[in-house]
Enzyme design. Sequence first.
Site, mmCIF file in Angstrom:
data_model
loop_
_atom_site.group_PDB
_atom_site.id
_atom_site.type_symbol
_atom_site.label_atom_id
_atom_site.label_comp_id
_atom_site.label_asym_id
_atom_site.label_seq_id
_atom_site.Cartn_x
_atom_site.Cartn_y
_atom_site.Cartn_z
ATOM 1 N N GLU A 55 8.977 6.571 -18.524
ATOM 2 C CA GLU A 55 8.292 5.372 -18.984
ATOM 3 C C GLU A 55 6.844 5.670 -19.336
ATOM 4 O O GLU A 55 6.205 6.495 -18.706
ATOM 5 C CB GLU A 55 8.257 4.323 -17.861
ATOM 6 C CG GLU A 55 9.618 3.957 -17.347
ATOM 7 C CD GLU A 55 9.540 2.995 -16.172
ATOM 8 O OE1 GLU A 55 8.419 2.557 -15.829
ATOM 9 O OE2 GLU A 55 10.590 2.691 -15.614
ATOM 10 N N CYS A 86 -0.787 4.682 -20.474
ATOM 11 C CA CYS A 86 -0.443 5.024 -19.088
ATOM 12 C C CYS A 86 0.789 5.914 -19.158
ATOM 13 O O CYS A 86 1.847 5.477 -19.614
ATOM 14 C CB CYS A 86 -0.174 3.742 -18.309
ATOM 15 S SG CYS A 86 0.394 4.035 -16.619
ATOM 16 N N CYS A 135 9.841 10.868 -8.726
ATOM 17 C CA CYS A 135 8.692 11.287 -7.915
ATOM 18 C C CYS A 135 9.189 11.643 -6.523
ATOM 19 O O CYS A 135 10.104 11.011 -6.004
ATOM 20 C CB CYS A 135 7.670 10.160 -7.832
ATOM 21 S SG CYS A 135 6.116 10.643 -7.020
ATOM 22 N N CYS A 144 6.334 6.910 -1.744
ATOM 23 C CA CYS A 144 5.497 5.814 -1.257
ATOM 24 C C CYS A 144 6.406 4.587 -1.070
ATOM 25 O O CYS A 144 7.231 4.286 -1.936
ATOM 26 C CB CYS A 144 4.367 5.526 -2.251
ATOM 27 S SG CYS A 144 3.282 6.956 -2.482
ATOM 28 N N CYS A 161 6.795 1.813 -3.876
ATOM 29 C CA CYS A 161 6.819 2.248 -5.273
ATOM 30 C C CYS A 161 8.246 2.520 -5.739
ATOM 31 O O CYS A 161 9.031 3.161 -5.040
ATOM 32 C CB CYS A 161 5.967 3.504 -5.430
ATOM 33 S SG CYS A 161 5.959 4.171 -7.108
ATOM 34 N N GLY A 170 5.522 9.720 -11.315
ATOM 35 C CA GLY A 170 5.277 11.084 -10.874
ATOM 36 C C GLY A 170 3.928 11.308 -10.228
ATOM 37 O O GLY A 170 3.027 10.479 -10.317
ATOM 38 N N GLU A 171 3.818 12.458 -9.572
ATOM 39 C CA GLU A 171 2.556 12.852 -8.940
ATOM 40 C C GLU A 171 1.980 14.009 -9.768
ATOM 41 O O GLU A 171 2.510 15.131 -9.742
ATOM 42 C CB GLU A 171 2.833 13.284 -7.488
ATOM 43 C CG GLU A 171 1.695 13.997 -6.798
ATOM 44 C CD GLU A 171 0.348 13.263 -6.868
ATOM 45 O OE1 GLU A 171 0.311 12.033 -6.709
ATOM 46 O OE2 GLU A 171 -0.668 13.944 -7.113
ATOM 47 N N SER A 173 -4.503 10.285 -11.594
ATOM 48 C CA SER A 173 -4.328 9.537 -10.350
ATOM 49 C C SER A 173 -3.432 10.325 -9.411
ATOM 50 O O SER A 173 -2.330 10.725 -9.783
ATOM 51 C CB SER A 173 -3.689 8.170 -10.674
ATOM 52 O OG SER A 173 -3.459 7.432 -9.493
ATOM 53 N N SER A 210 -5.078 7.417 -4.645
ATOM 54 C CA SER A 210 -4.330 6.291 -4.087
ATOM 55 C C SER A 210 -4.447 6.327 -2.574
ATOM 56 O O SER A 210 -3.735 7.087 -1.910
ATOM 57 C CB SER A 210 -2.864 6.389 -4.521
ATOM 58 O OG SER A 210 -2.793 6.296 -5.931
ATOM 59 N N LEU A 211 -5.345 5.521 -2.024
ATOM 60 C CA LEU A 211 -5.624 5.604 -0.583
ATOM 61 C C LEU A 211 -4.733 4.640 0.212
ATOM 62 O O LEU A 211 -4.063 5.047 1.154
ATOM 63 C CB LEU A 211 -7.113 5.322 -0.339
ATOM 64 C CG LEU A 211 -7.694 5.898 0.942
ATOM 65 C CD1 LEU A 211 -7.537 7.410 1.012
ATOM 66 C CD2 LEU A 211 -9.163 5.505 1.094
ATOM 67 N N HIS A 212 -4.754 3.382 -0.117
ATOM 68 C CA HIS A 212 -3.847 2.359 0.427
ATOM 69 C C HIS A 212 -4.016 2.026 1.907
ATOM 70 O O HIS A 212 -3.339 1.129 2.415
ATOM 71 C CB HIS A 212 -2.369 2.713 0.166
ATOM 72 C CG HIS A 212 -2.030 3.047 -1.243
ATOM 73 N ND1 HIS A 212 -2.567 2.373 -2.317
ATOM 74 C CD2 HIS A 212 -1.217 3.993 -1.778
ATOM 75 C CE1 HIS A 212 -2.083 2.895 -3.450
ATOM 76 N NE2 HIS A 212 -1.278 3.872 -3.143
ATOM 77 N N ASN A 223 2.964 -5.229 -6.869
ATOM 78 C CA ASN A 223 3.903 -5.661 -7.906
ATOM 79 C C ASN A 223 5.294 -5.619 -7.309
ATOM 80 O O ASN A 223 5.794 -4.537 -7.018
ATOM 81 C CB ASN A 223 3.882 -4.669 -9.067
ATOM 82 C CG ASN A 223 2.996 -5.131 -10.183
ATOM 83 O OD1 ASN A 223 3.119 -6.261 -10.656
ATOM 84 N ND2 ASN A 223 2.105 -4.254 -10.599
ATOM 85 N N CYS A 257 5.282 0.895 -12.627
ATOM 86 C CA CYS A 257 5.667 1.876 -11.627
ATOM 87 C C CYS A 257 7.172 2.182 -11.538
ATOM 88 O O CYS A 257 7.788 1.981 -10.515
ATOM 89 C CB CYS A 257 5.163 1.432 -10.261
ATOM 90 S SG CYS A 257 3.550 0.655 -10.308
#
Length: 333
Positions: free
Chosen positions: A58, A96, A103, A107, A110, A149-150, A180, A203-205, A279, A324
Site C-alpha cells: 500500500e 506515504c 511487518c 505492534c 497495527c 514495514g519497518e 519512521s 514511534s515511542l507510544h 485508527n 497502516c
Amino acid sequence: MRDDAAGFADMTDLPAGLRTRLAADFRLRALEVVSSTPSRDGSTSKLLLRTHDGNLIESVSIHEGRGEFDGSTPSGGRLRQQLRPGATVRHRHTACISSQIGCAMACQFCASGLDGVVRNLAAVEIVEQLLLLRRLHGPVSNVVFMGMGEPMANFEQVAGAITTLCGDDIGLSARRVTVSTVGVVPGIRRLVDLGLPVGLAVSLHAPDDALRARLVPSARSWSVAAILAAADAYAAQAKRTVTYEYVLLDGVNDGEDEGQRLGELLRGRPAKVNLIPYNPVPDLAATFQRPSRSRVARFRAALQRYGVPTTIRTAKGDEVAAACGQLRRRSLD
Ligand code: SAH
C-alpha cells in the site's frame, strides 16, 4: 525515457515494432496498480499495488494546503486565523510509502504486523511507489516511510531508495523525506552514515519500558533511554528536530500521567510530538479504542506544560482504510 512512462507503448520515440517486442518480453514496471481509492473529500488516496511475485503493498497520497490562499478556502478556519487573506500557503503532497511486505514488529495496535513479514521491498519497488503516486496524483513534495514495514529492518534497500529519491533524476530534498522507525537503535545510528539530513520519526507510544513492551514487542531489544540517546545523537548530526509518534489508545497509554511523564522525558530535547489518535483496525476492535477528543486534548496539554511542541494527526482517509496495512488485509481476506 520519461520516468513516468506507463509502459513501453508510451515510448513514442521508439519504433512501433520495437515497442511491441519490448512489451512482449520485458516488464517496465516493478509494480502494478490494483486500485486507487480516493477519500470523500479527494485529499487522500490509497493505492493498492501488486509486486511481480503477486504480493500486495500500500501507498498513500495526501494533499494538504493549497497554492494560493484567497480567504475563503474550505481547508479552513485554522489557516484563516494564521494568515491574512492573500498570503500564500505552501501546497504539500505527501507520498506515504511502504518498505516491506507486511511487518515483523507486531505492534499490538497495527494491522501491518498481524500476518508477519513476507519480504523486504527492493529499492526499485520503494522508488516506484513514488513514481506511481506522482503519475496518478501530481508532483510529490514530501515522502514519509510510514506505510507498511519497518524501514530499519530493510536498511540497505531503504538507503538506496532515499539516495535515488534525493538524486538528480527525482531531486527531492532530504529535508522533505522522513524515515519512521519503531526505535531500532542500530538503524538510527546508521542513518547518520547515510550523510543525508532526512527527517527521523520515532514511534515511542509509551513513556516507559514496561508499558512500551506491552504495546511494541520489539521494545524488549531497545530501552526508551537508549532510543532517546540515539535520536538525540541523530538530531545533533543532522541538525534536525526528531518527531516522536505516539498512538493514543483509550485508557491504555493516554492518561494525563503518561502525558506528564512523556513531557518530563522530552523536555529540553530536540523533539516534537505527533499524537495519533488510534485508527480502529477491524480485527482488533475489541482490544483498543480511539480516545475522546477531550482525553486527547488533556494529554496534549500535559505535554505542552513541558514546552514540548505537539501536533495531533488528523485522521484522514479512514473510510478508504488509508491507515497502516488495512487495505492489504482486507484484500487478502
Ligand atoms: N515501522 C515504522 C512505520 C510504521 S507506520 C514505525 O513503527 O514507525 C507509521 C506510524 O503509524 C507508526 O507510528 C505506527 O505505530 C502508527 N500506527 C500503526 N497502526 C496504527 C493505528 N491503528 N492507528 C494509529 N496509528 C498507527
